[in-house]
Design a protein around this motif. Structure first.
Motif, PDB file in Angstrom:
ATOM      1  N   PRO A 193       0.803  -1.228   0.000  1.00 30.46           N
ATOM      2  CA  PRO A 193       0.000   0.000   0.000  1.00 30.46           C
ATOM      3  C   PRO A 193       0.834   1.276   0.000  1.00 30.46           C
ATOM      4  CG  PRO A 193      -0.791  -1.542   1.653  1.00 30.46           C
ATOM      5  CD  PRO A 193       0.526  -2.058   1.169  1.00 30.46           C
ATOM      6  N   TYR A 194       2.105   1.162   0.333  1.00 25.27           N
ATOM      7  CA  TYR A 194       2.984   2.336   0.377  1.00 25.27           C
ATOM      8  C   TYR A 194       3.038   3.037  -0.983  1.00 25.27           C
ATOM      9  CZ  TYR A 194       7.245   5.122   0.834  1.00 25.27           C
ATOM     10  OH  TYR A 194       8.157   6.151   0.844  1.00 25.27           O
ATOM     11  N   TYR A 195       2.900   2.268  -2.033  1.00 24.06           N
ATOM     12  CA  TYR A 195       3.001   2.834  -3.383  1.00 24.06           C
ATOM     13  C   TYR A 195       1.670   3.387  -3.899  1.00 24.06           C
ATOM     14  CZ  TYR A 195       7.567   0.662  -3.264  1.00 24.06           C
ATOM     15  OH  TYR A 195       8.846   0.331  -2.920  1.00 24.06           O
ATOM     16  N   ILE A 196       0.631   3.329  -3.065  1.00 23.92           N
ATOM     17  CA  ILE A 196      -0.650   3.970  -3.379  1.00 23.92           C
ATOM     18  C   ILE A 196      -0.680   5.280  -2.606  1.00 23.92           C
ATOM     19  CG2 ILE A 196      -3.161   3.724  -3.421  1.00 23.92           C
ATOM     20  CD1 ILE A 196      -1.675   1.569  -5.033  1.00 23.92           C
ATOM     21  N   GLU A 197      -0.649   6.391  -3.298  1.00 24.89           N
ATOM     22  CA  GLU A 197      -0.462   7.695  -2.659  1.00 24.89           C
ATOM     23  C   GLU A 197      -1.439   7.957  -1.521  1.00 24.89           C
ATOM     24  OE1 GLU A 197      -0.035  12.424  -3.877  1.00 24.89           O
ATOM     25  OE2 GLU A 197      -0.158  10.882  -5.434  1.00 24.89           O
ATOM     26  N   GLU A 198      -2.734   7.651  -1.744  1.00 28.95           N
ATOM     27  CA  GLU A 198      -3.736   7.952  -0.719  1.00 28.95           C
ATOM     28  C   GLU A 198      -3.656   7.004   0.488  1.00 28.95           C
ATOM     29  OE1 GLU A 198      -5.967   5.908  -4.185  1.00 28.95           O
ATOM     30  OE2 GLU A 198      -4.284   7.298  -3.874  1.00 28.95           O
ATOM     31  N   LEU A 199      -2.888   5.911   0.358  1.00 24.57           N
ATOM     32  CA  LEU A 199      -2.752   4.953   1.469  1.00 24.57           C
ATOM     33  C   LEU A 199      -1.417   5.084   2.199  1.00 24.57           C
ATOM     34  CD1 LEU A 199      -4.168   1.684  -0.184  1.00 24.57           C
ATOM     35  CD2 LEU A 199      -5.402   3.405   1.152  1.00 24.57           C
ATOM     36  N   ARG A 200      -0.485   5.807   1.611  1.00 27.08           N
ATOM     37  CA  ARG A 200       0.892   5.839   2.118  1.00 27.08           C
ATOM     38  C   ARG A 200       0.984   6.280   3.570  1.00 27.08           C
ATOM     39  NH1 ARG A 200       4.514   8.818  -1.840  1.00 27.08           N
ATOM     40  NH2 ARG A 200       4.031   6.910  -3.004  1.00 27.08           N
ATOM     41  N   GLN A 202      -1.372   6.205   5.798  1.00 29.52           N
ATOM     42  CA  GLN A 202      -2.239   5.432   6.686  1.00 29.52           C
ATOM     43  C   GLN A 202      -1.472   4.197   7.186  1.00 29.52           C
ATOM     44  OE1 GLN A 202      -6.327   4.792   5.372  1.00 29.52           O
ATOM     45  NE2 GLN A 202      -6.092   6.398   3.802  1.00 29.52           N
ATOM     46  N   THR A 203      -2.108   3.406   8.039  1.00 28.63           N
ATOM     47  CA  THR A 203      -1.492   2.182   8.555  1.00 28.63           C
ATOM     48  C   THR A 203      -2.438   1.008   8.334  1.00 28.63           C
ATOM     49  OG1 THR A 203      -2.427   2.170  10.797  1.00 28.63           O
ATOM     50  CG2 THR A 203      -0.511   3.600  10.409  1.00 28.63           C
ATOM     51  N   GLY A 204      -1.945  -0.165   8.663  1.00 31.52           N
ATOM     52  CA  GLY A 204      -2.753  -1.372   8.533  1.00 31.52           C
ATOM     53  C   GLY A 204      -3.917  -1.431   9.487  1.00 31.52           C
ATOM     54  N   GLN A 205      -4.034  -0.453  10.377  1.00 30.83           N
ATOM     55  CA  GLN A 205      -5.205  -0.381  11.259  1.00 30.83           C
ATOM     56  C   GLN A 205      -6.348   0.403  10.623  1.00 30.83           C
ATOM     57  OE1 GLN A 205      -3.150   1.275  14.741  1.00 30.83           O
ATOM     58  NE2 GLN A 205      -3.445  -0.673  15.807  1.00 30.83           N
ATOM     59  N   ASP A 206      -6.055   1.099   9.531  1.00 30.36           N
ATOM     60  CA  ASP A 206      -7.079   1.880   8.836  1.00 30.36           C
ATOM     61  C   ASP A 206      -7.850   0.994   7.855  1.00 30.36           C
ATOM     62  OD1 ASP A 206      -6.595   4.538   9.926  1.00 30.36           O
ATOM     63  OD2 ASP A 206      -4.661   4.412   8.908  1.00 30.36           O
ATOM     64  N   VAL A 207      -9.140   1.270   7.730  1.00 28.41           N
ATOM     65  CA  VAL A 207     -10.031   0.426   6.942  1.00 28.41           C
ATOM     66  C   VAL A 207      -9.572   0.288   5.496  1.00 28.41           C
ATOM     67  CG1 VAL A 207     -12.394   0.180   6.067  1.00 28.41           C
ATOM     68  CG2 VAL A 207     -12.004   0.953   8.412  1.00 28.41           C
ATOM     69  N   GLU A 208      -9.168   1.413   4.882  1.00 32.80           N
ATOM     70  CA  GLU A 208      -8.785   1.384   3.470  1.00 32.80           C
ATOM     71  C   GLU A 208      -7.559   0.490   3.231  1.00 32.80           C
ATOM     72  OE1 GLU A 208      -9.270   4.045   5.248  1.00 32.80           O
ATOM     73  OE2 GLU A 208     -10.862   5.257   4.307  1.00 32.80           O
ATOM     74  N   VAL A 209      -6.582   0.574   4.129  1.00 31.79           N
ATOM     75  CA  VAL A 209      -5.387  -0.255   3.990  1.00 31.79           C
ATOM     76  C   VAL A 209      -5.727  -1.726   4.243  1.00 31.79           C
ATOM     77  CG1 VAL A 209      -3.076  -0.744   4.899  1.00 31.79           C
ATOM     78  CG2 VAL A 209      -3.834   1.625   4.607  1.00 31.79           C
ATOM     79  N   LYS A 210      -6.517  -1.978   5.283  1.00 34.67           N
ATOM     80  CA  LYS A 210      -6.937  -3.352   5.569  1.00 34.67           C
ATOM     81  C   LYS A 210      -7.613  -3.976   4.357  1.00 34.67           C
ATOM     82  CE  LYS A 210      -7.601  -3.631  10.566  1.00 34.67           C
ATOM     83  NZ  LYS A 210      -8.585  -3.857  11.651  1.00 34.67           N
ATOM     84  N   LYS A 211      -8.508  -3.210   3.761  1.00 36.30           N
ATOM     85  CA  LYS A 211      -9.242  -3.706   2.604  1.00 36.30           C
ATOM     86  C   LYS A 211      -8.288  -4.003   1.453  1.00 36.30           C
ATOM     87  CE  LYS A 211     -13.186  -2.531  -0.347  1.00 36.30           C
ATOM     88  NZ  LYS A 211     -14.242  -1.527  -0.641  1.00 36.30           N
ATOM     89  N   GLY A 254       6.877  -2.237   8.381  1.00 36.35           N
ATOM     90  CA  GLY A 254       6.119  -2.560   9.591  1.00 36.35           C
ATOM     91  C   GLY A 254       4.945  -1.641   9.840  1.00 36.35           C
ATOM     92  N   LYS A 255       4.396  -1.085   8.761  1.00 41.09           N
ATOM     93  CA  LYS A 255       3.331  -0.092   8.932  1.00 41.09           C
ATOM     94  C   LYS A 255       2.023  -0.486   8.234  1.00 41.09           C
ATOM     95  CE  LYS A 255       2.597   4.912   8.441  1.00 41.09           C
ATOM     96  NZ  LYS A 255       3.221   6.189   8.067  1.00 41.09           N
ATOM     97  N   HIS A 256       2.107  -1.219   7.122  1.00 41.46           N
ATOM     98  CA  HIS A 256       0.909  -1.505   6.336  1.00 41.46           C
ATOM     99  C   HIS A 256       0.550  -2.990   6.335  1.00 41.46           C
ATOM    100  CE1 HIS A 256       2.371   2.365   4.431  1.00 41.46           C
ATOM    101  NE2 HIS A 256       1.102   2.653   4.679  1.00 41.46           N
ATOM    102  N   ARG A 257       1.256  -3.778   5.506  1.00 38.59           N
ATOM    103  CA  ARG A 257       0.899  -5.178   5.300  1.00 38.59           C
ATOM    104  C   ARG A 257       0.989  -6.001   6.583  1.00 38.59           C
ATOM    105  NH1 ARG A 257       5.081  -5.828   0.427  1.00 38.59           N
ATOM    106  NH2 ARG A 257       6.136  -4.378   1.845  1.00 38.59           N
ATOM    107  N   SER A 258       2.100  -5.897   7.290  1.00 38.51           N
ATOM    108  CA  SER A 258       2.269  -6.716   8.500  1.00 38.51           C
ATOM    109  C   SER A 258       1.246  -6.340   9.566  1.00 38.51           C
ATOM    110  CB  SER A 258       3.691  -6.554   9.055  1.00 38.51           C
ATOM    111  OG  SER A 258       3.947  -5.211   9.426  1.00 38.51           O
ATOM    112  N   VAL A 259       0.920  -5.050   9.653  1.00 44.49           N
ATOM    113  CA  VAL A 259      -0.055  -4.598  10.655  1.00 44.49           C
ATOM    114  C   VAL A 259      -1.448  -5.145  10.344  1.00 44.49           C
ATOM    115  CG1 VAL A 259      -1.233  -2.580  11.633  1.00 44.49           C
ATOM    116  CG2 VAL A 259       1.251  -2.523  11.251  1.00 44.49           C
ATOM    117  N   ALA A 260      -1.858  -5.051   9.062  1.00 35.35           N
ATOM    118  CA  ALA A 260      -3.174  -5.556   8.667  1.00 35.35           C
ATOM    119  C   ALA A 260      -3.296  -7.059   8.912  1.00 35.35           C
ATOM    120  CB  ALA A 260      -3.433  -5.240   7.196  1.00 35.35           C
ATOM    121  N   LEU A 261      -2.265  -7.796   8.549  1.00 32.75           N
ATOM    122  CA  LEU A 261      -2.272  -9.241   8.762  1.00 32.75           C
ATOM    123  C   LEU A 261      -2.283  -9.598  10.245  1.00 32.75           C
ATOM    124  CD1 LEU A 261       0.356 -10.220   6.043  1.00 32.75           C
ATOM    125  CD2 LEU A 261      -2.066 -10.826   5.991  1.00 32.75           C
ATOM    126  N   THR A 262      -1.467  -8.888  11.018  1.00 33.13           N
ATOM    127  CA  THR A 262      -1.385  -9.135  12.458  1.00 33.13           C
ATOM    128  C   THR A 262      -2.735  -8.895  13.132  1.00 33.13           C
ATOM    129  OG1 THR A 262       0.961  -8.597  12.546  1.00 33.13           O
ATOM    130  CG2 THR A 262      -0.256  -8.411  14.605  1.00 33.13           C
TER     131      THR A 262
END
Length: 286
Positions: A193-200, A202-211, A254-262
């Motif tokens: 998600p880091y490479y998606i500007e509107e998600l960069r 945010q974190t894996g706790q945010d709905v858009e990143v989780k989705k 340690g901000k997007h993918r790993s957080v959402a999965l965790t």
């Protein structure tokens, strides 16, 4: 009245455990010889006190052994009190380091003797007591706050505590792998998600990143396989006497993918009341 017996390896954190119990309104007595405990229990029966919870620290200096401890437990039961044994453990390597840092002498090391010899003798003498303990906490990789959390879970939740503590930990490989992790899963192959500007930001706790992360078919398959593995491993680890497990889920930062999965793994595992499940995001703020 509830009496908590706190014992274990010298240097494993018994004093810290008693401080935590004191903060939880336990009346704490440290290093009481086993022979004096029946008299202490007798006094508790006659002294009016607001303290309904007592913690007694026992260590090798007080001549602790299984036969004497069983006698004490019978005395506690005979007086109508509840009791449990909390055993503090740590690896030889960690105990040696702690002794060297504090420059203390191990109680079983001979004069000018080696710390390793004292630890070996103590471990040998306490094996039988460890086996009958209600709770065993390995403090080798614990900070004080983690010990605090574990003890609070035991004394506050009582019978609901599983005697196995599982931490699901997200982390970023760019900051190094967690040294205390027993299992590490690498999520860097998933779309970032880091490479998606509107998600960069945010974190894996945010709905858009989780989705974004969790609705990917590969992510769904990966999650299913991790859960299947953990549900297989946990009972087998526990049957072999393991009381703590740290599962690391890593991605680049340690901000997007790993957080959402965790978050998703934690939500699934905590439904199983056999274990005490905790979650930590090590690098989410970096």
């Amino acid at each position: 009245m509830r009496i908590e017996i706190v014992t274990g390896m010298s240097g494993a954190g018994k004093s810290s455990a008693l401080k935590i119990l004191e903060d939880l309104e336990y009346f704490c007595v440290d290093n009481l010889p086993l022979e004096l405990i029946p008299k202490f229990i007798e006094i508790l029966n006659f002294v009016e006190t607001s303290k309904s919870k007592v913690a007694i620290g026992l260590d090798i200096r007080g001549g602790i052994n299984l036969k004497k401890l069983n006698g004490v437990l019978e005395e506690i039961k005979k007086n109508g009190f509840q009791s449990s044994i909390l055993f503090l453990e740590a690896s030889d390597e960690v105990l040696i380091r702690r002794y060297k840092e504090t420059r203390r002498v191990h109680p079983l090391a001979k004069r000018n003797g080696r710390i390793e010899d004292g630890i070996f003798k103590e471990r040998e003498q306490l094996t039988a007591i460890k086996e009958i303990s209600n709770y065993v906490i390995d403090t080798s990789s614990m900070q004080f706050k983690e010990l605090n959390r574990s003890i609070q879970a035991i004394v506050v939740e009582g019978d609901h505590v599983s005697n196995m503590f599982v931490t699901i930990l997200s982390f970023g490989y760019k900051y190094g792998t967690p040294r205390d992790a027993d299992i590490i899963m690498d999520a860097r192959f998933l779309p970032n998600p880091y490479y998606i500007e509107e998600l960069r930001e945010q974190t894996g706790q945010d709905v858009e990143v989780k989705k974004y992360v969790l609705e990917n078919p590969v992510s769904k398959d990966f999650l299913a396989r991790i859960k299947e593995l953990l549900f297989f491993l946990l009972p087998n680890y526990r049957s072999e006497g393991k009381h703590q497990l740290v599962v690391g889920i890593g991605c680049t930062g340690g901000k997007h993918r790993s957080v959402a999965l965790t978050e998703e793994i934690y939500a699934s595992l905590r439904q199983d009341k056999q274990y005490d499940i905790y979650i930590e995001h090590r690098d989410i703020e970096k």
